[in-house]
Design a protein around this motif. Structure first.
Motif, short mmCIF file in Angstrom:
data_model
loop_
_atom_site.label_atom_id
_atom_site.label_comp_id
_atom_site.label_asym_id
_atom_site.label_seq_id
_atom_site.Cartn_x
_atom_site.Cartn_y
_atom_site.Cartn_z
N MET A 1 0.84 -1.21 0.00
CA MET A 1 0.00 0.00 0.00
C MET A 1 0.88 1.26 0.00
N TYR A 2 0.33 2.31 -0.58
CA TYR A 2 1.00 3.60 -0.63
C TYR A 2 0.18 4.66 0.10
N ARG A 3 0.89 5.72 0.49
CA ARG A 3 0.23 6.92 1.02
C ARG A 3 0.62 8.09 0.13
N ILE A 4 -0.27 9.06 0.02
CA ILE A 4 0.05 10.30 -0.69
C ILE A 4 0.10 11.46 0.31
N GLY A 5 1.16 12.24 0.24
CA GLY A 5 1.24 13.47 1.01
C GLY A 5 1.30 14.66 0.07
N VAL A 6 0.49 15.66 0.35
CA VAL A 6 0.44 16.86 -0.51
C VAL A 6 0.71 18.08 0.36
N ASP A 7 1.61 18.93 -0.07
CA ASP A 7 1.98 20.13 0.67
C ASP A 7 1.70 21.33 -0.23
N GLU A 45 -4.86 14.72 -10.66
CA GLU A 45 -4.12 14.36 -11.88
C GLU A 45 -2.70 13.87 -11.52
N GLN A 46 -2.04 14.63 -10.66
CA GLN A 46 -0.68 14.26 -10.26
C GLN A 46 -0.65 12.94 -9.49
N VAL A 47 -1.64 12.75 -8.65
CA VAL A 47 -1.69 11.50 -7.88
C VAL A 47 -1.81 10.32 -8.84
N ARG A 48 -2.68 10.45 -9.82
CA ARG A 48 -2.88 9.36 -10.79
C ARG A 48 -1.59 9.10 -11.59
N LEU A 49 -0.90 10.18 -11.94
CA LEU A 49 0.37 10.02 -12.67
C LEU A 49 1.41 9.27 -11.83
N MET A 50 1.50 9.66 -10.54
CA MET A 50 2.49 8.99 -9.68
C MET A 50 2.14 7.53 -9.45
N LEU A 51 0.86 7.26 -9.29
CA LEU A 51 0.43 5.86 -9.10
C LEU A 51 0.77 5.04 -10.35
N ALA A 56 0.89 1.15 -9.83
CA ALA A 56 -0.15 0.93 -8.82
C ALA A 56 -1.44 1.63 -9.22
N GLY A 57 -2.49 1.37 -8.48
CA GLY A 57 -3.78 2.01 -8.74
C GLY A 57 -4.35 2.62 -7.49
N VAL A 58 -5.52 3.24 -7.63
CA VAL A 58 -6.17 3.88 -6.50
C VAL A 58 -6.42 2.87 -5.37
N GLU A 59 -6.65 1.62 -5.75
CA GLU A 59 -6.92 0.58 -4.74
C GLU A 59 -5.69 0.29 -3.88
N ASP A 60 -4.52 0.76 -4.33
CA ASP A 60 -3.29 0.57 -3.55
C ASP A 60 -3.02 1.73 -2.59
N LEU A 61 -3.91 2.71 -2.56
CA LEU A 61 -3.73 3.89 -1.70
C LEU A 61 -4.41 3.68 -0.35
N SER A 62 -3.65 3.84 0.75
CA SER A 62 -4.29 3.73 2.07
C SER A 62 -4.83 5.08 2.54
N CYS A 63 -4.30 6.17 2.01
CA CYS A 63 -4.81 7.49 2.38
C CYS A 63 -4.14 8.59 1.57
#
Lengths: 316, 316
Positions: A1-7, A45-51, A56-63
């Motif tokens: 699983m992955y996490r996304i952090g946005v600043d 858009e950026q989150v989808r590009l990084m995944l 990976a896909g959205v289903e691999d995101l824990s938060c």
């Protein structure tokens, strides 16, 4: 699983893809453009590009966590004010959530995110009761109490910089006289050095700024002190004394395990921390008081802390 | 079921038998006599007498709590120092426990007990984040965080009176200059009034003390201010300003719901609380800050708080 952090900052939006051990696997940065809808769409858009790049896909995101330089409502839904972003009562969490159904999305102030970054990956790891003071234009930071981010008793958040240090002293931007911020921020150091420079035309401080207080910086004040300039040394020692009093106060008030110091001024390293620790030690009520250490997360604090917002909200 | 609360002082040991609603059903007081074994035995004797009188037995006791004016080890077993009692590394909890096998016995500092009394029966009822400041010879009190007594991050307890208010100011008994205690305790008010009296021989303050600072009391200073004496009024307004800064600071630092003020000075009532609330309001960062109220438990605080020590330790 992955996490996304946005600043989100007033210039750029920084994004990071992290694994469950908070290792940064990928990062990206896009220019900030105004408007909540646009910001949310470009983040998505950026989150989808990084995944995609990670296979990976959205289903691999824990938060997904988002840090904003502004005030957030207690429910973590709305940016009440973020002046640099021109966000006012902006329902940013829901806008981002709309792109990622089923993925927890959390929103917080960037100072809160910085505290979480230090707690989970930096100088405050393993702490139950600790503080972060970020010495910059103002004083940011916050507290860990009970092993979690402390958000204030009434949901207002906390303002450790707006605590009286010299009652009736220098006016602070908050309207209160003598706050910690008006004595211990980088801005305060610059003001203190500017005054001393004007009073001491023979000083290196004066020479380096050509006598112009507007040329003063915190780094310059510290560099002149390091070079042995008496005027700069006096300024710096006085500043360390103020900071030591502020830290000893919070040690006495909450018996903290660790107080971490970040921001530009902390870049002075041992030149700051050695006299600061002696000062705190002399002033603490408890002889076995906690430690004073440099913050560790630097520019990554926003991304890493944002990635832990949901975790911190859910886990004791 | 009943609870027992014991408040050990240097003159008397006060005991209370309380029901589960914290109503005091019976109380007694015995002279304090030195020696941990003797103290424990006499407490046990009194407890048995009170139970007998109530037609109850040890099996009807849900807990015994003991408050001591001194420092307690983090485990709550030993009185490290209680100078007025001549207790030093005194294993008091176990001594009392020995008389009551099967009944939980808890030991704590009397300031901690006072906070619990306000939390469960007094001015802090229902609070998750709140503080008690007891203004006396020094400043006692403590904090509720997360709905429970906050004992400090390293088990040292907390010292809200030993937080800098005027950096470099009046020397405090703790060795730090400019503590809240050295500006806001009853002792500080007496010192401030004594100085003003000496400087103003025309004042009512001077008349009432016959010019002798040793005759000054906090009550006298407040009474002269209430009577309209300009010197006393100036002293009192300055004192209220210090106290307002201290309270606004803790409001800003922890976003408290309620700060309760106890001790002799709080007996001034609205004459203190009305200007104090205005001062705190003017100084708080958050416009919707918490309230400032009188403490309610008075002399019963030790007994009632002691009776809740075990409960607070066990329940979130």
């Amino acid at each position: 699983m992955y996490r996304i952090g946005v600043d989100i900052g007033g210039t750029n939006i920084a994004l990071g893809l992290l694994d469950e051990e908070l290792e940064l696997k990928d990062s990206s940065s896009i220019p900030f453009q105004r408007g909540g809808e646009r910001v949310a769409a470009r983040i998505a858009e950026q989150v989808r590009l990084m995944l995609e790049k990670a296979g990976a896909g959205v289903e691999d995101l824990s938060c997904i966590g988002v840090a904003v330089p502004g005030s957030i409502d207690p429910a973590g839904e709305t940016v009440i004010h973020a002046y640099n972003l021109d966000f006012h009562n902006e329902p940013l969490r829901m806008r981002i959530q709309a792109f990622f159904p089923g993925v927890p999305v959390a929103l917080a102030n960037d100072a809160d995110a910085a505290v979480l970054a230090e707690l989970y990956k930096g100088a405050l790891q393993g702490c139950k009761t600790a503080g972060l003071y970020t010495l910059g234009t103002g004083i940011g930071g916050g507290f860990i109490i009970g092993g979690r981010l402390f958000r204030g008793g009434r949901g207002n958040g906390i303002e450790p910089g707006h605590v009286v240090l010299v009652d009736g002293g220098e006016m602070c931007t908050c309207g209160l006289a003598g706050c910690v911020e008006s004595y211990c921020s980088a801005t305060a150091l610059i003001r203190q050095a500017g005054r001393a420079m004007t009073a001491h035309p023979e000083s290196l401080l004066h020479q380096k700024t050509a006598g112009n207080p507007a040329s003063m910086t915190a780094k310059l004040a510290i560099d002149c002190a390091k070079a042995g300039d008496e005027t700069a040394l006096t300024v710096f020692r006085t500043y360390v004394g103020y900071l030591g009093s502020a830290i000893a106060s919070v040690m006495n008030m909450l018996d903290m395990e660790v107080v971490a110091i970040g921001g530009g001024v902390s870049g002075a390293g041992d030149f700051l921390f050695e006299p600061l620790r002696l000062d705190v030690d002399a002033k603490c009520f408890f002889k076995n008081h906690g430690s004073v250490v440099p913050a560790q997360m630097g520019n990554a604090a926003g991304i890493v802390g944002a990635a832990m917002l949901y975790h911190n909200a859910c886990n004791g």
